[in-house]
Design a protein around this motif. Sequence first.
Motif, PDB file in Angstrom:
ATOM      1  N   ARG A 324       0.827  -1.209   0.000  1.00 56.96           N
ATOM      2  CA  ARG A 324       0.000   0.000   0.000  1.00 56.96           C
ATOM      3  C   ARG A 324       0.863   1.261   0.000  1.00 56.96           C
ATOM      4  O   ARG A 324       0.587   2.215  -0.744  1.00 56.96           O
ATOM      5  CB  ARG A 324      -0.923  -0.028   1.238  1.00 56.96           C
ATOM      6  N   HIS A 374      -7.825   5.874   1.268  1.00 58.52           N
ATOM      7  CA  HIS A 374      -8.400   5.687   2.591  1.00 58.52           C
ATOM      8  C   HIS A 374      -9.919   5.497   2.515  1.00 58.52           C
ATOM      9  O   HIS A 374     -10.680   6.385   2.905  1.00 58.52           O
ATOM     10  CB  HIS A 374      -8.025   6.881   3.455  1.00 58.52           C
ATOM     11  N   ASN A 379     -11.722   9.060   1.611  1.00 62.51           N
ATOM     12  CA  ASN A 379     -10.689   9.811   0.876  1.00 62.51           C
ATOM     13  C   ASN A 379      -9.999   8.916  -0.159  1.00 62.51           C
ATOM     14  O   ASN A 379      -9.326   7.960   0.192  1.00 62.51           O
ATOM     15  CB  ASN A 379      -9.687  10.349   1.895  1.00 62.51           C
ATOM     16  N   HIS A 381      -7.337   8.753  -3.390  1.00 66.25           N
ATOM     17  CA  HIS A 381      -6.340   9.387  -4.239  1.00 66.25           C
ATOM     18  C   HIS A 381      -6.659   8.937  -5.671  1.00 66.25           C
ATOM     19  O   HIS A 381      -6.332   7.827  -6.079  1.00 66.25           O
ATOM     20  CB  HIS A 381      -4.928   8.997  -3.796  1.00 66.25           C
ATOM     21  N   GLU A 420      -7.060  15.801   2.043  1.00 62.50           N
ATOM     22  CA  GLU A 420      -6.020  15.814   3.081  1.00 62.50           C
ATOM     23  C   GLU A 420      -4.757  16.556   2.679  1.00 62.50           C
ATOM     24  O   GLU A 420      -3.862  16.721   3.488  1.00 62.50           O
ATOM     25  CB  GLU A 420      -5.673  14.377   3.515  1.00 62.50           C
TER      26      GLU A 420
HETATM   27 ZN    ZN Z   1      -3.358   9.772   1.650  1.00 60.71          ZN
END
Ligand code: ZN
Length: 464
Positions: A324, A374, A379, A381, A420
């Motif tokens: 990850r 996440h 969240n 990406h 974030e």
């Molecule tokens: Zn991140």
Amino acid sequence: MTDTIARLKDAAGLKGWSDDPAEIAPHLKEWRGKYQGESALLLKPDSTEAVSKILAICNETRTAIVPQGGNTGLVGGQIPFDNEIILSLSRMNRIRMVDASGMNMIAEAGATLAAVQNAAAKSDRLFPLSIASEGSATIGGNVSTNAGGVHVLHYGNTRDLVLGVEAVLADGRVLDMLRTLRKDNTGYDLKQLFIGAEGTLGIVTAVALKLFPQPAERVTALIAVRDPQSAIDLLSRLQTATGGAMSAFELMPRLGLEFVLAHIPQTADPLSKPSPWYVLAEASGGANGHLEEAMESALSSSDLITDAVIAKSEAQRTALWKLREAMSEAQKPEGGSIKHDVSVPIKDIPAFLKDGIAAVEKLVPGVRPVPFGHLGDGNIHFNFTVPKNGDNAAFLARWNEIQDAVHDIVNRYHGSISAEHGLGIMKVHEIERYKSAAELDVMRTLKRTLDPNNILNPGKVVAI
Ligand code: ZN
């Protein structure tokens, strides 16, 4: 100006400044190579008092400064684009206090996140903020950007971990709000103004942080799932099974894993068959093996998963996390990547992924989507790699067009275009498309009130 420079050098102290281009150079660019700034003076004071003197001079002489922590930000917030003076907090790196029974600590802004984590661990406590750049990112930068990371699901983001802040105002006055209180209901919570403000309202010089018990037990699993909806349903089931102990829940697509396996040494696929999606799940807390039992039984009886492996040693756990953690880095050798850091309500993630990928594929046929991140806190990406054998420069030239298409979809789902990473310079105008006029007006009012001469990181976060 020369007089101002001399006064600033004097205020910063003997070892507190540099005008050597070789020393300044690393402070002018960020690691992804996206931004390049310019500056002729680097200030590196070692005390709050020195920061106070510096800001008073800057304010009086209308000299702009850009604060910088570990220079790991991803949106250009820490880069001096207009030959501003750089204010590095790196020498203010002391851990002032750890109170294990009170579950708090006080650290200066320039302490690295890793140093903060280690100081807490030495007192058998956990500071749970965890991000890929923790070896060089500083706690002042983390607080100033309200950093997120992989444990937000359980512990909240940086904002939730801050009890108090010491900040220097634009005019040099010091706001000493380094309280370690859990309850303080005395009007406006001023520390919040400086958290996530990216140094535009004041300079954070020290912070009081919440600590937690070190988890007695940690269970880490890599789980294969058919689709993101199964992952969301699985999270809900695991939260019930573990009594809310899930501390990380990270979504990864097969293509992202393939990039990692191809480009990152010493990685291997721990499962026997490829799966379109994976979850890296971790539960922490508990004691006496109950967590592992709970995870194991929830996973073995689940129709939501197609395969899973639970780490049986610390080495296995590290190996699973590496898959990850290397996901960003592994995209680099595959060519240009257009990145988004977005959040939407968790229930809308499957629909958002479908709509977002379809929109970008329509703009760039053959584009390679690598959405990861996440899932547990909504969240994603939302990254796209250039088509195989495609033209990098031509692809990257379409960044804004692709970004607008993605952000419009995020907005449709009532999400955030910066979950974030902050706004920095990258999204300062983009945010104007989505925040209401009233919200932007309040932001500008705060900026003008606390920094009337616009000397603090001008041009970042909010355009005035
Ligand atoms: Zn991140």
